[in-house]
Design an enzyme around this catalytic site. Structure first.
Site, mmCIF file in Angstrom:
data_model
loop_
_atom_site.group_PDB
_atom_site.id
_atom_site.type_symbol
_atom_site.label_atom_id
_atom_site.label_comp_id
_atom_site.label_asym_id
_atom_site.label_seq_id
_atom_site.Cartn_x
_atom_site.Cartn_y
_atom_site.Cartn_z
ATOM 1 N N ASN A 1 0.748 -1.300 0.018
ATOM 2 C CA ASN A 1 -0.076 0.110 0.057
ATOM 3 C C ASN A 1 0.756 1.400 0.116
ATOM 4 O O ASN A 1 0.333 2.343 -0.206
ATOM 5 C CB ASN A 1 -0.926 0.159 1.458
ATOM 6 C CG ASN A 1 -1.868 1.177 1.472
ATOM 7 O OD1 ASN A 1 -2.662 1.727 0.789
ATOM 8 N ND2 ASN A 1 -1.172 2.113 2.431
ATOM 9 N N TYR B 1 2.651 8.677 -11.350
ATOM 10 C CA TYR B 1 1.683 8.040 -10.578
ATOM 11 C C TYR B 1 0.939 7.025 -11.463
ATOM 12 O O TYR B 1 0.864 5.792 -11.031
ATOM 13 C CB TYR B 1 0.887 8.963 -9.715
ATOM 14 C CG TYR B 1 -0.104 8.253 -8.939
ATOM 15 C CD1 TYR B 1 0.326 7.819 -7.732
ATOM 16 C CD2 TYR B 1 -1.521 8.357 -9.277
ATOM 17 C CE1 TYR B 1 -0.640 7.031 -6.791
ATOM 18 C CE2 TYR B 1 -2.354 7.565 -8.333
ATOM 19 C CZ TYR B 1 -1.955 7.181 -7.068
ATOM 20 O OH TYR B 1 -2.794 6.445 -6.173
ATOM 21 N N LYS C 1 1.055 2.911 -10.941
ATOM 22 C CA LYS C 1 -0.221 2.221 -10.690
ATOM 23 C C LYS C 1 -0.612 1.228 -11.783
ATOM 24 O O LYS C 1 -1.154 0.211 -11.476
ATOM 25 C CB LYS C 1 -1.093 3.252 -10.247
ATOM 26 C CG LYS C 1 -1.111 3.939 -9.036
ATOM 27 C CD LYS C 1 -0.990 3.138 -8.022
ATOM 28 C CE LYS C 1 -0.963 3.654 -6.541
ATOM 29 N NZ LYS C 1 -0.563 2.637 -5.579
#
Length: 308
Positions: A105, A176, A180
């Site tokens: 996470n 990002y 991801k």
């Protein structure tokens, strides 16, 4: 968080949660503990942009879990380094004697429009999100492979954390979004490779109020009026994460779920759409004409977050 119980769906399991000092990770760690798991709470204690180090956030969550009757230990290493990732797995094994679930996470943001995005900001975000998933997964998988080869089925689970930005892209978040999206590819490969060892690997694409979202998407993430359902509370995502990390989700692997508020969605990735086969080489003009015909029959793509 309710008091820890011995009969929860994760009773007796040992769970690692990275980036668990705040936000979603904190909610996940507390939810696992409430379902009877022993939790290794990892957090480097960095600022939103990844700078600085502090043991306070991880230790604070450990104290919250223990105060509620649960069992937890802090780990403050950098999971995007080989030593940090290997010591994280050792912390679970040396403290509790086993490891059952890994929740990846950890992450931070350095948002810029593409033309203003520095190479350092690209590298830093790819490092913490993508490498920070790969290294803990690698070391946990090596342990589970050894367990399987010793003749003991590990019944192990991995829950990776992607994002809507990884599924659709997000304006101002090229680094990002790329990281991801990479996590989704890593999830699919790991699910296929580790199935033989009894390891299941899934991913979530959560939407919740965290340090990373409450500024970038301020209007969407605003807290509701008192008494109303807080759809953006990170605790809404954790029940699915806990279930995925338990034996109750046996047989579920290689899947991606969106989780937001009270909604859970199974995401279906790239699938073949309209197709044409000439059985010979196209000319550029023919290829273009054919592509346009195929596009006219295809579903239009969803716009990236923030697109105008």
């Amino acid at each position: 968080m309710t008091a820890a119980v011995d009969s929860g769906i994760c009773a007796g399991r040992v769970v690692i949660v990275t980036g668990a000092g705040r936000g979603l990770g904190r909610a996940h760690a507390r939810a696992y503990a409430a379902e009877g798991a022993k939790v290794v709470v990892n957090d480097l204690g960095a600022a939103l942009d990844g700078s600085g180090v502090s043991g306070g956030p991880a230790q604070g969550v450990v104290e919250e879990i223990r105060a509620a009757g649960g069992d937890a230990v802090a780990h403050c290493g950098d999971v995007a380094t080989p030593e940090g990732a290997s010591s994280l797995v050792r912390a679970a094994l040396e403290t509790y004697g086993r490891l059952d679930t890994l929740v990846n996470n950890a992450g931070f943001l350095r948002d810029r429009m593409l033309v203003n995005l520095d190479e350092d900001d690209w590298d830093a975000v790819l490092r913490v999100h993508l490498k920070g998933h790969f290294l803990p997964l690698k070391h946990a998988a090596a342990h589970w492979r050894a367990v399987a080869k010793a003749g003991r089925a590990p019944h192990a689970c991995v829950v990776n954390t992607s994002s809507g930005a990884g599924l659709l892209g997000s304006v101002g978040q090229a680094n990002y979004s790329a990281a991801k999206a990479g996590i989704l590819g890593l999830t699919l490969v790991a699910a296929a490779e580790l199935a033989a060892y009894g390891v299941r690997v899934n991913a979530i694409a959560p939407a919740a109020r965290t340090r990373m979202t409450e500024q970038t998407f301020a209007d969407t993430m605003a807290a509701p009026q008192e008494g109303a359902f807080d759809a953006m509370a990170p605790e809404n995502v954790s029940p699915l994460v806990v279930w995925l990390g338990s034996t109750a989700s046996s047989g579920v692997t290689g899947r991606v779920f969106e989780a937001e508020g009270g909604r859970i969605t199974v995401m279906e990735g790239w699938r073949p759409g309209p197709s044409a086969d000439k059985a010979a080489r196209w000319s550029p003009a023919e290829a273009g004409e054919t592509a346009l015909k195929l596009l006219s029959r295809a579903e239009p793509p969803k716009p990236a977050y923030g697109a105008r």
